[in-house]
Design an enzyme around this catalytic site. Structure first.
Site, mmCIF file in Angstrom:
data_model
loop_
_atom_site.group_PDB
_atom_site.id
_atom_site.type_symbol
_atom_site.label_atom_id
_atom_site.label_comp_id
_atom_site.label_asym_id
_atom_site.label_seq_id
_atom_site.Cartn_x
_atom_site.Cartn_y
_atom_site.Cartn_z
ATOM 1 N N HIS A 14 0.888 -1.166 0.000
ATOM 2 C CA HIS A 14 0.000 0.000 0.000
ATOM 3 C C HIS A 14 0.921 1.209 0.000
ATOM 4 O O HIS A 14 2.144 1.067 -0.074
ATOM 5 C CB HIS A 14 -0.936 -0.024 1.218
ATOM 6 C CG HIS A 14 -0.208 -0.195 2.504
ATOM 7 N ND1 HIS A 14 0.278 0.866 3.233
ATOM 8 C CD2 HIS A 14 0.177 -1.320 3.152
ATOM 9 C CE1 HIS A 14 0.903 0.398 4.308
ATOM 10 N NE2 HIS A 14 0.863 -0.917 4.281
ATOM 11 N N GLY A 15 0.390 2.393 0.065
ATOM 12 C CA GLY A 15 1.199 3.601 -0.053
ATOM 13 C C GLY A 15 2.364 3.676 0.908
ATOM 14 O O GLY A 15 3.481 4.000 0.525
#
Length: 154
Positions: A14-15
């Site tokens: 994810h980010g």
């Protein structure tokens, strides 16, 4: 061995993993180890898109494939391993993957789990695997982002 860090994060890529951790570690390869994701092209595509601007490559391996290929890794590779849970981490350790430390980043709350930290919830099964890993000599700590203090699990 070119393994920089192994992280337990049930969100996988994810980010935060795709940018903050990859950049801080200066990893050039992220390896997601999850039997389900290794067989799911859609999840692979979504996770790969998060890493596009990081400059790191990505591979999606089953547990067994990781055990089989890690010793063929080049010294040029700077590997960041991401696994979904303590069970997968234990299987890698038990299978001979040379992991020296494991960062526990995120394990969501679900029924039957108790809180260890702001973002880490465990049940008895998780704790059993974490204790096996620790007893094997692998350092375990909770750390959400690189600048946070490490909370070592003893």
């Amino acid at each position: 061995m070119p393994i920089l860090l192994t992280r337990i994060d049930n969100r996988l890529i994810h980010g935060q993993v795709g940018m903050t951790w990859v950049m801080t570690l200066q990893a050039n390869l992220v390896v997601v180890v999850d039997d389900n994701v290794a067989e799911d092209p859609l999840q692979q595509t979504l996770m790969s898109s998060v890493l596009q601007t990081s400059g790191a490559g990505v591979r999606f391996f089953s547990v067994q494939k990781m055990i089989d290929v890690i010793h063929k890794a080049s010294d040029r590779q700077k590997i960041f391993i991401v696994v979904p849970n303590p069970e997968v981490a234990w299987k890698l350790v038990e299978g001979g993957v040379p992991i020296e430390e494991i960062n526990i980043g995120n394990m969501h709350f679900s029924k039957g789990k108790t809180q260890l930290s702001k973002k880490v919830y465990v049940d008895e099964n998780d704790l059993d695997y974490l204790h096996k890993i620790r007893d094997y000599g692998v350092k375990l700590y909770i750390q959400d982002v690189p600048g946070d203090n490490k909370e070592f699990i003893k």
